[in-house]
Design a protein around this motif. Structure first.
Motif, PDB file in Angstrom:
ATOM      1  N   UNK A 612       0.831  -1.219   0.000  1.00 55.06           N
ATOM      2  CA  UNK A 612       0.000   0.000   0.000  1.00 55.06           C
ATOM      3  C   UNK A 612       0.860   1.261   0.000  1.00 55.06           C
ATOM      4  N   UNK A 613       1.873   1.248  -0.838  1.00 54.64           N
ATOM      5  CA  UNK A 613       2.723   2.430  -0.992  1.00 54.64           C
ATOM      6  C   UNK A 613       2.864   2.713  -2.477  1.00 54.64           C
ATOM      7  N   UNK A 614       3.327   3.913  -2.792  1.00 57.93           N
ATOM      8  CA  UNK A 614       3.510   4.274  -4.195  1.00 57.93           C
ATOM      9  C   UNK A 614       4.757   3.592  -4.752  1.00 57.93           C
ATOM     10  N   UNK A 615       4.808   3.527  -6.104  1.00 55.75           N
ATOM     11  CA  UNK A 615       5.988   2.959  -6.749  1.00 55.75           C
ATOM     12  C   UNK A 615       7.230   3.799  -6.430  1.00 55.75           C
ATOM     13  N   UNK A 616       7.066   5.123  -6.340  1.00 52.33           N
ATOM     14  CA  UNK A 616       8.218   5.971  -6.029  1.00 52.33           C
ATOM     15  C   UNK A 616       8.778   5.664  -4.643  1.00 52.33           C
ATOM     16  N   UNK A 619      10.614   2.375  -4.883  1.00 48.09           N
ATOM     17  CA  UNK A 619      11.933   2.534  -5.502  1.00 48.09           C
ATOM     18  C   UNK A 619      12.922   3.160  -4.521  1.00 48.09           C
ATOM     19  N   UNK A 620      12.431   4.118  -3.735  1.00 51.34           N
ATOM     20  CA  UNK A 620      13.299   4.765  -2.751  1.00 51.34           C
ATOM     21  C   UNK A 620      13.827   3.742  -1.740  1.00 51.34           C
ATOM     22  N   UNK A 621      12.936   2.868  -1.261  1.00 51.12           N
ATOM     23  CA  UNK A 621      13.365   1.849  -0.291  1.00 51.12           C
ATOM     24  C   UNK A 621      14.340   0.853  -0.931  1.00 51.12           C
ATOM     25  N   UNK A 622      14.050   0.442  -2.143  1.00 46.33           N
ATOM     26  CA  UNK A 622      14.930  -0.514  -2.810  1.00 46.33           C
ATOM     27  C   UNK A 622      16.308   0.079  -3.048  1.00 46.33           C
ATOM     28  N   UNK A 623      16.340   1.385  -3.391  1.00 49.46           N
ATOM     29  CA  UNK A 623      17.642   2.044  -3.563  1.00 49.46           C
ATOM     30  C   UNK A 623      18.403   2.073  -2.250  1.00 49.46           C
ATOM     31  N   UNK A 624      17.698   2.330  -1.149  1.00 50.32           N
ATOM     32  CA  UNK A 624      18.351   2.390   0.154  1.00 50.32           C
ATOM     33  C   UNK A 624      18.895   1.020   0.566  1.00 50.32           C
ATOM     34  N   UNK A 625      18.225  -0.030   0.129  1.00 51.87           N
ATOM     35  CA  UNK A 625      18.689  -1.388   0.408  1.00 51.87           C
ATOM     36  C   UNK A 625      19.769  -1.851  -0.562  1.00 51.87           C
ATOM     37  N   UNK A 626      20.043  -1.027  -1.581  1.00 52.61           N
ATOM     38  CA  UNK A 626      21.072  -1.393  -2.548  1.00 52.61           C
ATOM     39  C   UNK A 626      20.599  -2.323  -3.633  1.00 52.61           C
ATOM     40  N   UNK A 627      19.272  -2.443  -3.801  1.00 52.41           N
ATOM     41  CA  UNK A 627      18.738  -3.376  -4.801  1.00 52.41           C
ATOM     42  C   UNK A 627      18.530  -2.689  -6.140  1.00 52.41           C
TER      43      UNK A 627
END
Length: 628
Positions: A612-616, A619-627
C-alpha cells in the motif's frame, strides 16, 4: 579432564559416601552377589529390546576394533542397576568378585555402596569411581566408569559402564564411556524418528556434524520438536522437546525446513549463539533429493593455490598473509585472530601451500571438537596399554603426525589446562612424551593457532596459561570481517562462480550483487558461502535473483546491520512514506519491503500494491537497500 569437572566428580563420590553412612553401611561389609529371577530378567530384556540392540550396535564394533586387546569389561544395566549384558574380559578382577559382573547381578548403592553404576544412577550423571573411592573395601580392586543412557523421552533407560584393573590414568576411559552412551542415545532417537521426522544436526562448526557430540533435533512438518539429545539442549541452553523451531532460532521454520539436505546452514539462537546445522528429511521411498557437489557440507571456499588468491585487492588481508608467511618460514609461531567465519583455516591452507613445507603434512585440529578427556591422547599419542581402550599398537598422536610440517590448532582457547601444560613443553623442548610413556620423541613442527575470541579474557579467568599464550603469540594477525573488506564485490563474484550450476551466468546481477555487498554479514565468509549455495539451489539453474536469497539473510539487514546503527532515523523515514501497513506493524519497513519484494519475485507493481505504498516510495526503499 578439566579441574572443575574433576572436583564435581569427587563431590558426587563424597555425597555417595554420605548416603552409604545414612543407610548404615560399613566399609567392612561383604554383601553377596544376588542374581535376579530369570523371569524378571526376561521381562526387563523384552522391555528394553530397542535399548539393547542400539547398545550392542555401538559397543560391539568399538570393542572389536579398539578394546579387544585391553583388560576391561563393558556392562549394560537397566535403570535399577541390574546387569543385562556384558562384553569383554572378566579377568579385570579377582575370581571372588566375578559373580558381581554376571548377568542379573545388581549394583544399587544401598547394597554395594559407592560404585560407578549405582552412583551414576543416583545422580543421573557420568562418574568414575577409583579403587579407594568405593565405600566397601570389597570392591577396591576395581576402577569403574559409568554414564547414564536416556531414552527419547529423556527418561533414564540404563547405564553403560567400563570396569578395569589398570593402574594408569583413567580419564580416557570415562571419556570413552560417555562417548558410547551418547552414541547409543543418538541411535535410539534416530531409529525411532528418522522415517517420519526431519532430523536437524547441530554443532559449533560445520566440520563436526558426524561427531556423537553433535546436537540432534527431531521435528515434524510444523517445526515442533518431538525428540532431542542432551547435547542439543546444552547447545541451545534450554529444554527443546515440545518447543517450536521459531521459538529457538531467529530464522523462520519455513526457511530452516526448506533448506537443501546435507548442506550446512548457519542458525542463530534466540540467545544470540551462532550454530551450524544440517538437515535430513524423513526417509521415504523414491524420495527426490537435492544433488550436491563433492564435499557437500563444507563451509569454506575452495582452498586457494597460493597467498595471492586469498584476496582480490584488500590490503589488510594481503599484509596478514605476507607477514605470516615470512615469520612462519623462520620458525616463529603465528596466531590468527578474527571473527568466526572470516577464513582462518583457508589462510592456513594457503600458508602451507606457499611454504617450503608444502610437501609435508598439514595437520588441523579443532580443540573444541575433541572431548576434554581425549585431548591429551589425541594430541600427544599414547603407548600400547596406556589406558583402558588404548589400541594394541598405541597411537602416534596428531602432533607427531605433523612432524616436518605444520600443526594448526584451531580454537586454541578451548584446550584443557592439562593439555596446555604438555603443549608448552613440546614447544619449549621440541619433544613429545606419549601418554603412558617416559620416553620423549623429537618433533619438528611449525605452529599456527587460531581463536575467534580474545585469549586475554581466558587468561584472566584462569582458563588459559599466560606462558603458553606468549609462546604461541609470535606474530598475531587479525583477519578483517567481511563487512570491512574492500574487495567484497570481487570476493562475492568469485565464490558465486565456484558454486554456480552449469549453464548459469558467470556473474551475479547488479541488483543481487548490490544486496550482498550491503549486507552486514555477521557470519562472514562462511555465511556468504552458505547464502550463495542456498540461492543457487533455489534458483535451480535459472539466474539468481533477490527472491532466491534466504529469509534470514534478508532479516539480518535490520537486526545486526552496522549501517542501521549509524542511521537510526532510517526506519522512521521509510515509515513516514507508508501510512497504511497491511503487515505486522512491529516489522521494520525495509525488512518488510525486502520480504514482500521477494515473495512477489521482483514484481514492482505487485509489491507496491501489497505494501500500500507508491511505486516511487518502493523505488526509494529498494535504492536504500542497494537493490536498485
Amino acid at each position: 579432564m578439566r579441574k572443575n569437572e574433576r572436583a564435581e566428580e569427587r563431590q558426587l563420590v563424597t555425597d555417595s559416601w554420605n548416603r552409604c553412612l545414612a543407610w548404615g553401611l560399613s566399609h567392612d561389609d561383604k554383601p553377596v552377589a544376588r542374581t535376579a529371577d530369570p523371569a524378571y530378567l526376561k521381562d526387563v530384556e523384552l522391555k528394553h529390546t530397542e535399548l539393547m540392540a542400539s547398545t550392542a550396535a555401538e559397543v560391539v564394533p568399538y570393542y572389536r576394533n579398539v578394546l579387544s586387546s585391553s583388560r576391561c569389561l563393558i556392562l549394560m544395566t537397566d535403570p535399577a542397576a541390574t546387569i543385562l549384558k556384558s562384553w569383554g574380559d572378566e579377568r579385570v578382577t579377582d575370581v571372588r568378585l566375578r559373580p558381581w559382573l554376571q548377568r542379573g547381578a545388581n549394583w544399587q548403592e544401598s547394597l554395594c555402596g559407592t560404585n560407578a553404576i549405582g552412583t551414576a544412577i543416583a545422580n543421573q550423571l557420568p562418574v568414575q569411581v577409583q579403587r579407594n573411592e568405593h565405600f566397601l573395601k570389597q570392591f577396591r580392586s576395581l576402577i569403574g566408569s559409568a554414564a547414564p543412557i536416556f531414552d527419547t523421552r529423556k527418561q533414564l533407560a540404563g547405564v553403560l559402564s567400563v570396569f578395569s584393573d589398570a593402574y594408569l590414568p583413567q580419564a580416557h576411559t570415562l571419556g570413552m564411556v560417555r562417548l558410547l552412551s551418547q552414541s547409543v542415545e543418538n541411535r535410539l532417537i534416530i531409529r525411532q524418528f528418522e522415517a517420519s521426522h526431519v532430523q536437524i544436526t547441530l554443532n559449533t562448526t560445520a566440520d563436526n556434524f558426524d561427531s556423537p557430540w553433535s546436537g540432534i533435533l527431531m521435528c515434524d512438518s510444523a517445526g515442533k520438536i518431538v525428540a532431542s539429545n542432551q547435547r542439543a539442549d546444552q547447545l541451545l541452553a534450554t529444554s527443546t522437546v515440545q518447543r517450536y523451531l521459531d521459538d529457538l532460532f531467529t530464522s523462520s521454520r519455513q526457511h530452516i525446513l526448506g533448506h537443501p539436505e546435507h548442506t550446512a546452514i548457519q542458525l542463530v539462537t534466540k540467545g544470540k549463539v551462532r550454530l551450524s546445522a544440517r538437515l535430513k528429511r524423513p526417509s521415504e521411498p523414491a524420495r527426490a533429493t537435492t544433488t550436491t557437489t563433492a564435499g557437500a557440507g563444507s563451509h569454506e571456499i575452495t582452498p586457494p593455490q597460493d597467498l595471492s588468491s586469498l584476496e582480490y585487492g584488500d590490503n589488510s588481508v594481503r599484509r596478514c598473509a605476507d607477514q605470516a608467511l615470512k615469520v612462519l618460514q623462520r620458525g616463529v609461531p603465528v596466531l590468527i585472530t578474527g571473527e568466526t567465519g572470516v577464513g582462518k583455516e583457508v589462510m592456513v591452507k594457503a600458508l602451507h601451500r606457499a611454504s617450503p613445507r608444502c610437501d609435508a603434512p598439514l595437520v588441523a585440529v579443532n580443540c573444541a571438537a575433541i572431548p576434554p578427556e581425549l585431548v591429551e591422547s589425541e594430541l600427544f599419542g599414547y603407548e600400547s596399554g596406556a589406558f583402558t581402550g588404548a589400541r594394541a599398537q598405541g597411537s602416534l598422536g596428531l602432533i607427531r603426525k605433523a612432524n616436518k610440517g605444520i600443526l594448526f590448532l584451531d580454537e586454541i582457547g578451548e584446550m584443557p589446562l592439562a593439555a596446555q601444560s604438555r603443549l608448552l613443553r613440546v614447544l619449549q623442548e621440541r619433544v613429545v612424551t606419549p601418554v603412558g610413556s617416559t620416553e620423549s620423541k623429537p618433533v619438528d613442527i611449525l605452529l599456527v593457532t587460531a581463536t575467534n575470541r580474545p585469549l586475554s579474557s581466558r587468561i584472566e579467568a584462569g582458563q588459559f596459561r599466560a606462558d603458553l599464550f606468549y609462546r604461541i603469540n609470535g606474530l598475531s594477525v587479525k583477519l578483517p570481517p567481511l563487512r570491512q573488506r574492500t574487495d567484497k564485490r570481487e570476493l562475492i563474484q568469485d565464490i558465486y562462480r565456484q558454486h554456480r550450476d552449469p549453464g548459469q551466468r558467470e556473474e551475479l546481477t547488479p541488483q543481487v550483487l548490490s544486496a550482498l555487498e550491503n549486507h552486514p554479514w555477521p557470519g562472514n565468509i562462511r555465511q556468504l558461502v552458505n547464502v550463495l549455495r542456498v540461492a543457487v539451489a533455489i534458483a535451480d539453474g535459472e539466474e539468481v535473483d533477490i527472491w532466491h536469497l534466504p529469509e534470514d539473510f534478508l532479516a539480518e539487514y535490520d537486526t545486526v546491520s552496522p549501517t542501521r546503527q549509524s542511521r537510526p532515523d532510517r526506519a522512521a523515514q521509510a515509515s513516514s512514506s507508508s501510512p497504511l501497513q497491511e503487515h505486522e506493524p512491529t516489522t521494520d519497513p525495509l525488512t518488510q519491503t525486502l520480504q514482500v519484494y521477494r515473495e512477489c519475485t521482483g514484481n514492482v507493481s505487485e509489491t507496491a500494491r501489497q505494501l500500500s505504498i507508491s511505486r516511487n516510495t518502493l523505488y526509494k526503499r529498494l535504492r536504500e537497500l542497494g537493490i536498485r
